[in-house]
Design an enzyme around this catalytic site. Structure first.
Site, short mmCIF file in Angstrom:
data_model
loop_
_atom_site.label_atom_id
_atom_site.label_comp_id
_atom_site.label_asym_id
_atom_site.label_seq_id
_atom_site.Cartn_x
_atom_site.Cartn_y
_atom_site.Cartn_z
N HIS A 1 -4.58 -1.27 -3.60
CA HIS A 1 -5.30 -0.07 -3.33
C HIS A 1 -4.02 0.97 -2.72
CE1 HIS A 1 -9.17 -1.27 -4.08
NE2 HIS A 1 -8.79 -2.23 -3.44
N THR A 2 -3.10 1.50 -3.51
CA THR A 2 -1.94 2.19 -3.03
C THR A 2 -2.26 3.35 -2.07
OG1 THR A 2 -2.11 3.69 -4.97
CG2 THR A 2 -0.62 1.68 -5.24
N CYS A 3 -3.05 4.11 -1.88
CA CYS A 3 -3.46 4.83 -1.01
C CYS A 3 -3.77 4.30 0.39
CB CYS A 3 -4.69 5.84 -1.35
SG CYS A 3 -6.26 4.93 -1.77
N GLY A 4 -4.11 3.04 0.46
CA GLY A 4 -4.31 2.18 1.50
C GLY A 4 -3.28 1.13 1.79
#
Length: 165
Positions: free
Chosen positions: A131-134
């Site tokens: 989960h790249t945004c996190g």
């Protein structure tokens, strides 16, 4: 047409002329048709342009938050794998998990949100995902180091992400 122009204005603003000149220079060095038939991915191109960062596995580990318990052996295998990786593969792993193959100036400590790993699921047929945004890496509970390494090699070699066409 209006939406396209509006998006270009908001994304590029007053820099359209500079971007055009930059692209013309880039296409002079690497023509579009040659780039298109090279088979290179946008992530590989980004690494070629920006270079490979120095990613210290020990610093990375010190600045990683674990979201799971009872997985010490798996985490030991993971960090052994990271230490054994080439600089290029570490950059690919960082890009896979965070969306960026480069670190902030202050290193891993400055990544926000903090890089974190979750161990979820017992299905060892699944590949790791992120989960790249996190800045979160999600790893199934693999039963051996060899299986962990194999699954990461598959995931990193087939990582396409959400690049712009």
């Amino acid at each position: 047409e209006y939406l396209k122009l509006l998006c270009e204005h908001h994304l590029c603003g007053d820099m359209q002329e500079q971007i055009k000149v930059l692209l013309e220079g880039f296409w002079d060095i690497w023509p579009k048709d040659l780039l298109a038939c090279s088979g290179i991915t946008y992530r590989e191109l980004a690494l070629l342009i920006a270079g490979y960062p120095s990613l210290d596995p020990d610093e990375w580990r010190r600045n990683t938050r674990m979201n799971s318990s009872d997985c010490d052996e798996l985490m030991s295998w993971f960090w052994d794998m990271v230490k054994d990786m080439s600089t290029e593969d570490r950059a690919k792993l960082l890009h896979f998990a965070t969306g960026s193959s480069r670190l902030p100036v202050s290193g891993f400590a400055a990544i926000s949100p903090k890089f974190n790993i979750s161990v979820q699921g017992d299905d060892i047929d699944h590949l790791p995902h992120a989960h790249t945004c996190g800045n979160q890496l999600v790893i199934p509970r693999y039963i051996s180091k060899e299986l962990l390494v194999e699954k990461f090699q598959v995931a990193l070699s087939n990582d396409e992400g959400f690049g712009f066409a």
